[in-house]
Motif scaffolding. Structure first.
Motif, PDB file in Angstrom:
ATOM      1  N   PRO A  21       0.833  -1.202   0.000  1.00 37.68           N
ATOM      2  CA  PRO A  21       0.000   0.000   0.000  1.00 37.68           C
ATOM      3  C   PRO A  21       0.873   1.259   0.000  1.00 37.68           C
ATOM      4  O   PRO A  21       1.874   1.317   0.703  1.00 37.68           O
ATOM      5  CB  PRO A  21      -0.808  -0.118   1.300  1.00 37.68           C
ATOM      6  N   ALA A  22       0.521   2.194  -0.811  1.00 36.47           N
ATOM      7  CA  ALA A  22       1.220   3.483  -0.905  1.00 36.47           C
ATOM      8  C   ALA A  22       2.718   3.329  -1.148  1.00 36.47           C
ATOM      9  O   ALA A  22       3.542   3.827  -0.377  1.00 36.47           O
ATOM     10  CB  ALA A  22       0.959   4.327   0.335  1.00 36.47           C
ATOM     11  N   PRO A  23       3.129   2.666  -2.233  1.00 34.28           N
ATOM     12  CA  PRO A  23       4.565   2.516  -2.500  1.00 34.28           C
ATOM     13  C   PRO A  23       5.210   3.867  -2.791  1.00 34.28           C
ATOM     14  O   PRO A  23       4.544   4.813  -3.205  1.00 34.28           O
ATOM     15  CB  PRO A  23       4.602   1.618  -3.735  1.00 34.28           C
ATOM     16  N   ALA A  24       6.515   3.933  -2.540  1.00 32.54           N
ATOM     17  CA  ALA A  24       7.251   5.175  -2.772  1.00 32.54           C
ATOM     18  C   ALA A  24       8.691   4.829  -3.147  1.00 32.54           C
ATOM     19  O   ALA A  24       9.132   3.704  -2.945  1.00 32.54           O
ATOM     20  CB  ALA A  24       7.227   6.042  -1.518  1.00 32.54           C
ATOM     21  N   PHE A  25       9.403   5.797  -3.718  1.00 38.04           N
ATOM     22  CA  PHE A  25      10.805   5.580  -4.054  1.00 38.04           C
ATOM     23  C   PHE A  25      11.555   6.898  -4.059  1.00 38.04           C
ATOM     24  O   PHE A  25      10.973   7.967  -4.178  1.00 38.04           O
ATOM     25  CB  PHE A  25      10.959   4.883  -5.412  1.00 38.04           C
ATOM     26  N   LEU A  26      12.867   6.775  -3.930  1.00 37.60           N
ATOM     27  CA  LEU A  26      13.806   7.877  -4.114  1.00 37.60           C
ATOM     28  C   LEU A  26      14.857   7.383  -5.091  1.00 37.60           C
ATOM     29  O   LEU A  26      15.303   6.241  -5.000  1.00 37.60           O
ATOM     30  CB  LEU A  26      14.507   8.237  -2.800  1.00 37.60           C
ATOM     31  N   LEU A  27      15.276   8.208  -6.037  1.00 38.28           N
ATOM     32  CA  LEU A  27      16.327   7.870  -6.994  1.00 38.28           C
ATOM     33  C   LEU A  27      17.492   8.836  -6.835  1.00 38.28           C
ATOM     34  O   LEU A  27      17.288  10.052  -6.779  1.00 38.28           O
ATOM     35  CB  LEU A  27      15.803   7.974  -8.423  1.00 38.28           C
ATOM     36  N   PHE A  28      18.697   8.274  -6.776  1.00 40.07           N
ATOM     37  CA  PHE A  28      19.919   9.063  -6.623  1.00 40.07           C
ATOM     38  C   PHE A  28      20.886   8.717  -7.748  1.00 40.07           C
ATOM     39  O   PHE A  28      20.984   7.560  -8.147  1.00 40.07           O
ATOM     40  CB  PHE A  28      20.614   8.730  -5.292  1.00 40.07           C
TER      41      PHE A  28
END
Length: 158
Positions: free
Chosen positions: A73-80
């Motif tokens: 539920p409510a997946p999220a990500f950060l990309l660097f």
């Protein structure tokens, strides 16, 4: 660390999908990740192999004997992007994030601590070395760290 990627594309249905292979020290051969979302902007747009992705609220599961990630539920990500030369820890910032409600990750739905930023720098350096080196067949052997260690590390990060 992103080992391979295919940019977001529409599916035959109402969704968009993105395909990644991610790796770390415990799983240098990588783990395939298929992400399906309703809108293209909800998916990561990887700039290059070697970028570091931090996934939130995903589940590690087995499918036909292989590890895979499923969205929770409510997946999220950060990309660097790997920095050249490496900046100070305080300068580490993602180039893309989801949800993108706020431009500053410090004010978003998750935190980016000094330890997290240090991990990004460490993984960036490891990824650059690993992606330029020939594969090590012993890494997944009896003495190496296998899928269980990767799943453990991944679930701890989620």
């Amino acid at each position: 660390v992103v080992k391979k990627y295919i940019q977001p594309r529409p599916t035959r249905g109402p969704h968009w999908m993105c395909e990644l292979t991610i790796m770390d020290e415990s799983r240098p051969d990588g783990l395939q990740v298929l992400l399906f979302m309703k809108r293209e902007e909800e998916l990561p747009r990887v700039r290059a192999t070697g970028d570091v992705i931090r996934l939130h609220r995903v589940k590690v599961t087995m499918f036909q004997g292989n590890l895979q990630l499923q969205r929770g539920p409510a997946p999220a990500f950060l990309l660097f992007q790997p920095p050249h030369p490496p900046p100070s820890v305080d300068e580490v910032r993602p180039y893309q994030q989801w949800p993108s409600k706020k431009a500053d990750t410090e004010a978003g739905n998750y935190t980016l601590t000094k330890d997290d930023k240090t991990a990004v720098l460490r993984l960036s350096a490891w990824g650059l070395t690993s992606l330029s080196a020939p594969p090590d067949p012993a890494a997944a052997g009896p003495g190496g760290k296998g899928p269980e260690e990767f799943a453990k590390r991944l679930s701890e990060a989620v």
